[in-house]
Scaffold this active site. Sequence first.
Site, PDB file in Angstrom:
ATOM      1  N   GLY A 122       0.841  -1.193   0.000  1.00 50.49           N
ATOM      2  CA  GLY A 122       0.000   0.000   0.000  1.00 50.49           C
ATOM      3  C   GLY A 122       0.873   1.237   0.000  1.00 50.49           C
ATOM      4  O   GLY A 122       1.982   1.234  -0.525  1.00 50.49           O
ATOM      5  N   CYS A 123       0.393   2.281   0.628  1.00 47.95           N
ATOM      6  CA  CYS A 123       1.139   3.537   0.705  1.00 47.95           C
ATOM      7  C   CYS A 123       2.461   3.321   1.425  1.00 47.95           C
ATOM      8  O   CYS A 123       2.495   2.738   2.508  1.00 47.95           O
ATOM      9  CB  CYS A 123       0.296   4.569   1.445  1.00 47.95           C
ATOM     10  SG  CYS A 123       1.144   6.127   1.706  1.00 47.95           S
ATOM     11  N   PHE A 124       3.541   3.806   0.837  1.00 51.47           N
ATOM     12  CA  PHE A 124       4.847   3.569   1.459  1.00 51.47           C
ATOM     13  C   PHE A 124       5.004   4.268   2.802  1.00 51.47           C
ATOM     14  O   PHE A 124       5.820   3.871   3.614  1.00 51.47           O
ATOM     15  CB  PHE A 124       6.023   3.867   0.540  1.00 51.47           C
ATOM     16  CG  PHE A 124       6.014   5.161  -0.239  1.00 51.47           C
ATOM     17  CD1 PHE A 124       5.436   6.324   0.216  1.00 51.47           C
ATOM     18  CD2 PHE A 124       6.650   5.196  -1.474  1.00 51.47           C
ATOM     19  CE1 PHE A 124       5.470   7.503  -0.517  1.00 51.47           C
ATOM     20  CE2 PHE A 124       6.700   6.364  -2.230  1.00 51.47           C
ATOM     21  CZ  PHE A 124       6.103   7.522  -1.735  1.00 51.47           C
TER      22      PHE A 124
ATOM     23  N   CYS B 235       2.959   4.095   5.247  1.00 54.73           N
ATOM     24  CA  CYS B 235       2.535   3.109   6.250  1.00 54.73           C
ATOM     25  C   CYS B 235       3.628   2.074   6.492  1.00 54.73           C
ATOM     26  O   CYS B 235       3.968   1.776   7.637  1.00 54.73           O
ATOM     27  CB  CYS B 235       1.273   2.392   5.786  1.00 54.73           C
ATOM     28  SG  CYS B 235      -0.181   3.440   5.613  1.00 54.73           S
TER      29      CYS B 235
END
Length: 179
Positions: A13-15, A17
């Site tokens: 997902g979003c880096f 996170c």
Amino acid sequence: MNKQWEVATLGGGCFWCVEAVFQQIKGVEQVVSGYSGGTVPGTPTYREVCSGLTGHAEVVQVTFDASVISFEEILIIFFTSHDPTTLNRQGADQGSQYRSVIYYHSEAQKVIAEQVIENAQKYFDDKIVTEVSPLGPFFEAEDYHQDYYKNNPDQGYCSVVISPKISKLRKMHADKLKT
């Protein structure tokens, strides 16, 4: 004790996170947000990657001391910090740039990744769809993406999305956290 440096390249997902999770782990020396897995020439920008047209995934490169934490343990933490059963999606973040992916640096990492996925499957109702591929070029993300959670803990996305992941990490992997 001699340090045994290894690097893992992971997308979940979003880096922001994934970076925030691994910065908390004992034995992790450095976490760098970036892009990998793309098919277009040149160095991609965040805007280009977010378009979904470059083929890149948002990833982090985790440099860790394998004498403190193993690659297998890194992957177990990875699989408990995101949903590896959703294709090209983590929560509200949608697109191939948010895919679950392990870019391996060696055949040994590939074998371990495949074993961890096989072992982890029993904990998920849906099939794990995490891609396991050899690492190609890695491009470091723009400076403002580095240490994002550390620098912006009160930002909305950090409060709503990342903070709960950190809380879950603290409950599930307390023995692996830096003091």
